[in-house]
Structures are given as C-alpha cells and as structure tokens.
Design an enzyme around this catalytic site. Structure first.
Site, PDB file in Angstrom:
ATOM      1  N   GLY A   1       0.776  -1.234   0.000  1.00 24.16           N
ATOM      2  CA  GLY A   1       0.000   0.000   0.000  1.00 24.16           C
ATOM      3  C   GLY A   1       0.806   1.282   0.000  1.00 24.16           C
ATOM      4  O   GLY A   1       0.296   2.332   0.384  1.00 24.16           O
TER       5      GLY A   1
ATOM      6  N   ASN B   1       1.697   3.025  -2.559  1.00 19.25           N
ATOM      7  CA  ASN B   1       1.037   3.956  -3.479  1.00 19.25           C
ATOM      8  C   ASN B   1      -0.275   4.467  -2.893  1.00 19.25           C
ATOM      9  O   ASN B   1      -0.595   5.651  -3.015  1.00 19.25           O
ATOM     10  CB  ASN B   1       0.783   3.278  -4.828  1.00 19.25           C
TER      11      ASN B   1
ATOM     12  N   LEU C   1      -4.585  -7.336  -7.097  1.00 23.58           N
ATOM     13  CA  LEU C   1      -4.159  -8.464  -7.944  1.00 23.58           C
ATOM     14  C   LEU C   1      -5.287  -9.227  -8.629  1.00 23.58           C
ATOM     15  O   LEU C   1      -5.031 -10.090  -9.455  1.00 23.58           O
ATOM     16  CB  LEU C   1      -3.306  -9.431  -7.122  1.00 23.58           C
TER      17      LEU C   1
ATOM     18  N   LEU D   1      -8.468  -9.719 -11.201  1.00 28.70           N
ATOM     19  CA  LEU D   1      -9.054  -9.153 -12.419  1.00 28.70           C
ATOM     20  C   LEU D   1     -10.417  -8.537 -12.079  1.00 28.70           C
ATOM     21  O   LEU D   1     -11.232  -9.160 -11.404  1.00 28.70           O
ATOM     22  CB  LEU D   1      -9.231 -10.263 -13.459  1.00 28.70           C
TER      23      LEU D   1
ATOM     24  N   ASN E   1      -5.469   1.916 -13.344  1.00 31.55           N
ATOM     25  CA  ASN E   1      -4.508   1.007 -12.714  1.00 31.55           C
ATOM     26  C   ASN E   1      -3.102   1.531 -12.985  1.00 31.55           C
ATOM     27  O   ASN E   1      -2.877   2.222 -13.972  1.00 31.55           O
ATOM     28  CB  ASN E   1      -4.667  -0.394 -13.308  1.00 31.55           C
TER      29      ASN E   1
ATOM     30  N   HIS F   1       0.806   0.075 -13.528  1.00 37.12           N
ATOM     31  CA  HIS F   1       1.577  -1.148 -13.773  1.00 37.12           C
ATOM     32  C   HIS F   1       3.065  -0.795 -13.766  1.00 37.12           C
ATOM     33  O   HIS F   1       3.465   0.203 -14.379  1.00 37.12           O
ATOM     34  CB  HIS F   1       1.169  -1.759 -15.119  1.00 37.12           C
TER      35      HIS F   1
ATOM     36  N   ASP G   1      -4.270  -5.398 -17.649  1.00 37.53           N
ATOM     37  CA  ASP G   1      -3.252  -4.482 -18.192  1.00 37.53           C
ATOM     38  C   ASP G   1      -3.478  -4.072 -19.650  1.00 37.53           C
ATOM     39  O   ASP G   1      -2.526  -3.725 -20.341  1.00 37.53           O
ATOM     40  CB  ASP G   1      -1.844  -5.103 -18.072  1.00 37.53           C
TER      41      ASP G   1
HETATM   42  C1  GRF Z   1       3.164  -1.285  -7.633  1.00 38.42           C
HETATM   43  O1  GRF Z   1       4.398  -1.619  -8.186  1.00 38.42           O
HETATM   44  C2  GRF Z   1       2.135  -1.154  -8.707  1.00 38.42           C
HETATM   45  O2  GRF Z   1       2.661  -0.727  -9.914  1.00 38.42           O
HETATM   46  C3  GRF Z   1       1.648  -2.556  -8.859  1.00 38.42           C
HETATM   47  O3  GRF Z   1       1.659  -3.088  -7.562  1.00 38.42           O
HETATM   48  C4  GRF Z   1       2.629  -2.412  -6.776  1.00 38.42           C
HETATM   49  C5  GRF Z   1       1.983  -1.930  -5.513  1.00 38.42           C
HETATM   50  O4  GRF Z   1       2.919  -1.469  -4.596  1.00 38.42           O
HETATM   51  N1  GRF Z   1       0.409  -2.602  -9.573  1.00 38.42           N
HETATM   52  P1  GRF Z   1       2.466  -0.806  -3.225  1.00 38.42           P
HETATM   53  O5  GRF Z   1       1.609  -1.837  -2.499  1.00 38.42           O
HETATM   54  O6  GRF Z   1       1.691   0.422  -3.556  1.00 38.42           O
HETATM   55  O7  GRF Z   1       3.721  -0.516  -2.476  1.00 38.42           O
END
Ligand code: GRF
Length: 194
Positions: free
Chosen positions: A12, A14, A85, A87, A102, A104, A145
């Site tokens: 988490g 992000n 994770l 779909l 999303n 990626h 994606d």
């Molecule tokens: C990130 O690398 C994002 O691009 C991917 O999952 C990861 C999540 O990282 N979809 P975090 O949990 O936000 O640290």
C-alpha cells in the site's frame, strides 16, 4: 468533491501516497480502501489515516455485486487500483468505465498480463536485458493491463542493476507520478502536468 476508492492487495505504499496527496485537496479525497486480503498492510495504512476500509471475498467479488452497493453507499466517484491483484469483473468495469485506473510497474504493452506483477516484472525486464523500464497508468477494462494508456514515465536500467534496484527506481516513479496523474484526471482545473 470526488470521493476516491483505492483497491490494493498488499503493502500500500502507493495507496498511502495517494491518500496523503489528496488529504488537503479542494477537489478529491480518498474515502475508502478496498482489499482482498484481510491482513494486507494497506488496511492499517488506511485506518491510521481515518479512511474507511472494506475487505472483499472472492465469492462476493465475482459472484455478487455487493461491492457496487458499498461503493454507491460511499458515493465513490473514482477508483484507483494500486497493486490490486484480482481481475476486475465486468459489472465493476461497466459501472466505473473511464473512472477506474490502474498502475503497472513496466512499460505496457510489454511485461503485462496475468501473473505479471511485483518482482516478476522486474526480473523479466532484467532477464531480457532491457535498457529502460518504467510505469504505465491506464484505464481499466476487462483484461489484465490492456485498457487505454493514459501516461507512461521511463527510467534507465543499468547493466549492473538487480531486479531490486529496478524495483526501487520504478517505485520512485510511481510515487512521484500516480497522485498527479489522478489529480489531472479527476480535478478539471488541475494544471499540474505530471
Ligand atoms: C506497484 O508496483 C504497482 O505498480 C503494482 O503493484 C505495486 C503496488 O505497490 N500494480 P504498493 O503496495 O503500492 O507498495
């Protein structure tokens, strides 16, 4: 004021960046964090910020539209997936068409698709001898994606970089750009170019 939900399965980092970025915004706020894992650290990050959480089971996610009523009740106007994770099922794609994005950790369409997440992506980038990688922010459709690309940022991969080095560079790009790109999409008067 647009109410954002962040969907995340894991750490988490992000989600936390996004929540903090919008904490004083005039136009949007993270109001809900949804996770498929009851023990996901992202849920603690949300609680520590006073953000509501919702844990969804596989049966409910794919077999019912219960989540949609939670999102409607919470008046969620925009969804940001950040390390989620599963779909996204068609009923949710339809309900949030062009309002769900999303991130990626690679330059799509390369290194995307089912099973391509986390360190697997960076290991594949390294194994292929790529000289650059980066991030992709895209709208969500019914395939992994494959939704329309909104934004990409790049970083160099040096010959000596390990997969962990690549992951660190990519995460730096994610934290820098994801909140700003969301602002650009959600807040009509945002003039910040990501
Ligand atoms: C990130 O690398 C994002 O691009 C991917 O999952 C990861 C999540 O990282 N979809 P975090 O949990 O936000 O640290």
């Amino acid at each position: 004021m647009t109410r954002i939900a962040v969907f995340a399965s894991g750490t988490g980092s992000n989600a936390a960046r996004i929540a903090d970025y919008f904490a004083h915004s005039d136009c949007a706020r993270v109001r809900l964090v949804v996770s498929n894992r009851p023990q996901a650290p992202v849920l603690d990050l949300a609680r520590a910020r006073g953000i509501a959480t919702h844990v969804i089971s596989r049966g409910d996610f794919y077999g019912t539209e219960h989540l949609l009523s939670v999102l409607t009740e919470q008046e969620i106007g925009f969804i940001a997936l950040a390390g989620f994770l599963w779909l996204v099922p068609p009923y949710l794609v339809r309900a949030y068409w062009r309002r769900m994005v999303n991130i990626h950790p690679a330059l799509l369409p390369a290194y995307g698709g089912k099973g391509m997440y986390g360190m697997r992506v960076h290991e594949a980038v390294k194994a292929a001898g790529e000289r650059e990688t980066g991030i992709t922010i895209h709208f969500v459709n019914e395939q992994y994606d494959e939704g329309d690309i909104i934004f990409q940022a790049r970083c160099r991969v040096l010959p000596d970089d390990s997969a962990a080095d690549i992951a660190r560079k990519v995460q730096g790009l994610e934290h820098e750009h994801y909140p700003k790109v969301l602002e650009h999409l959600i807040c009509p008067t945002a003039h910040i170019s990501p």
